[in-house]
Design a protein around this motif. Structure first.
Motif, short mmCIF file in Angstrom:
data_model
loop_
_atom_site.label_atom_id
_atom_site.label_comp_id
_atom_site.label_asym_id
_atom_site.label_seq_id
_atom_site.Cartn_x
_atom_site.Cartn_y
_atom_site.Cartn_z
N ASP A 1 74.17 36.79 54.40
CA ASP A 1 72.78 37.18 54.19
C ASP A 1 72.38 38.34 55.10
O ASP A 1 71.62 39.22 54.70
N ARG A 2 72.91 38.36 56.30
CA ARG A 2 72.54 39.42 57.26
C ARG A 2 73.32 40.71 57.06
O ARG A 2 72.81 41.79 57.35
N LEU A 3 74.56 40.61 56.56
CA LEU A 3 75.40 41.80 56.48
C LEU A 3 75.43 42.46 55.10
O LEU A 3 75.62 43.67 55.00
N ALA A 4 75.26 41.67 54.06
CA ALA A 4 75.35 42.22 52.70
C ALA A 4 74.05 42.90 52.31
O ALA A 4 72.97 42.52 52.77
N ARG A 5 74.17 43.91 51.48
CA ARG A 5 72.98 44.57 50.92
C ARG A 5 72.23 43.61 50.01
O ARG A 5 71.00 43.60 49.97
N TRP B 1 73.10 39.51 47.81
CA TRP B 1 74.05 38.47 47.45
C TRP B 1 73.34 37.45 46.58
O TRP B 1 72.11 37.39 46.52
N GLY B 2 74.13 36.65 45.88
CA GLY B 2 73.55 35.61 45.05
C GLY B 2 74.63 34.83 44.32
O GLY B 2 75.82 34.97 44.63
N SER B 3 74.21 34.05 43.35
CA SER B 3 75.17 33.32 42.53
C SER B 3 74.63 33.28 41.11
O SER B 3 73.43 33.43 40.87
N GLU B 4 75.56 33.06 40.17
CA GLU B 4 75.21 32.99 38.76
C GLU B 4 76.18 32.06 38.06
O GLU B 4 77.32 31.91 38.52
N PRO B 5 75.74 31.42 37.00
CA PRO B 5 76.67 30.55 36.26
C PRO B 5 77.85 31.36 35.72
O PRO B 5 77.69 32.53 35.34
N ALA B 6 79.00 30.73 35.72
CA ALA B 6 80.22 31.36 35.18
C ALA B 6 81.05 30.25 34.56
O ALA B 6 81.70 29.49 35.28
N GLY B 7 81.00 30.14 33.24
CA GLY B 7 81.71 29.05 32.57
C GLY B 7 81.15 27.72 33.05
O GLY B 7 79.94 27.58 33.23
N PRO B 8 82.02 26.75 33.34
CA PRO B 8 81.53 25.47 33.83
C PRO B 8 81.16 25.51 35.31
O PRO B 8 80.57 24.57 35.83
N GLY B 9 81.46 26.59 36.00
CA GLY B 9 81.18 26.70 37.43
C GLY B 9 80.19 27.80 37.72
O GLY B 9 79.19 27.98 37.03
N LYS B 10 80.49 28.55 38.77
CA LYS B 10 79.60 29.63 39.21
C LYS B 10 80.41 30.78 39.78
O LYS B 10 81.59 30.66 40.06
N ARG B 11 79.71 31.88 39.95
CA ARG B 11 80.24 33.07 40.61
C ARG B 11 79.29 33.40 41.75
O ARG B 11 78.09 33.59 41.52
N VAL B 12 79.80 33.44 42.96
CA VAL B 12 79.01 33.85 44.12
C VAL B 12 79.42 35.28 44.44
O VAL B 12 80.60 35.60 44.49
N TRP B 13 78.44 36.14 44.62
CA TRP B 13 78.72 37.56 44.78
C TRP B 13 77.95 38.13 45.97
O TRP B 13 76.96 37.57 46.41
N LEU B 14 78.45 39.26 46.43
CA LEU B 14 77.75 40.03 47.45
C LEU B 14 78.00 41.50 47.17
O LEU B 14 78.98 41.86 46.51
N GLU B 15 77.10 42.32 47.63
CA GLU B 15 77.25 43.77 47.49
C GLU B 15 77.03 44.44 48.83
O GLU B 15 76.16 44.04 49.61
N VAL B 16 77.84 45.46 49.06
CA VAL B 16 77.70 46.30 50.25
C VAL B 16 77.84 47.75 49.81
O VAL B 16 78.38 48.04 48.75
N ARG B 17 77.36 48.63 50.63
CA ARG B 17 77.45 50.05 50.36
C ARG B 17 78.36 50.68 51.40
O ARG B 17 78.29 50.36 52.59
N SER B 18 79.22 51.57 50.95
CA SER B 18 80.11 52.28 51.86
C SER B 18 79.27 53.12 52.83
O SER B 18 78.31 53.75 52.41
#
Length: 148
Positions: free
Chosen positions: A118-122, A124-141
């Motif tokens: 939460d402190r380092l990523a530009r 982040w979040g999660s979204e459903p993916a099939g029967p599970g989920k996908r947790v993602w984060l984004e950063v900028r170069s």
């Protein structure tokens, strides 16, 4: 606008399928290190870029560790690059979204991974993916990556 494969023009992605949670954190960290090298984040040319690459490696480890501890292990790690933005995605079989703990015990291990993300990523979040989920984060170069 996305292409036929669902990617924005000029974007790239790399995927690591994981069948066994044993050693997943190490495998994902090494895979991420290799991709960062291929995409010009490593070897880092300055302190800011080195710190950004190390942050990505640490946050990837945190997402994978959470999948191992709370969701039976990760199914897949995907890294996507669109221009200067890097997106890290970790999929697992649990539909339960991750929870950012608001009050923790700083002296106790565990429960701090998402706070780091939460402190380092530009973003982040999660979204459903099939029967599970996908947790993602984004950063900028911190600086332009090598063109392909």
């Amino acid at each position: 606008m996305a292409d036929a494969a669902g990617q924005a023009p000029g974007s790239q992605s790399r995927r690591l399928v994981l069948a066994d949670p044993r050693g997943a954190v190490h495998r994902c960290r090494e895979f991420t290190r290799e991709v960062l090298h291929d995409w010009g984040w490593l070897p880092a040319v300055g302190a800011e870029q080195r710190m950004a690459a190390e942050d990505v490696l640490m946050m990837t480890s945190e997402l994978v560790t959470n999948a191992c501890r709370h969701a039976g292990g990760p199914n897949e790690l995907v890294l996507r690059r669109t221009g200067p933005v890097l997106r890290v995605e970790v999929s697992d079989s649990s539909p339960r979204p991750p929870v950012l703990l608001l009050a923790g015990r700083p002296s106790q291990p565990g429960g701090h991974g998402l706070r780091v993300v939460d402190r380092l990523a530009r973003a982040w979040g999660s979204e459903p993916a099939g029967p599970g989920k996908r947790v993602w984060l984004e950063v900028r170069s911190p600086q332009p990556c090598r063109p392909d």
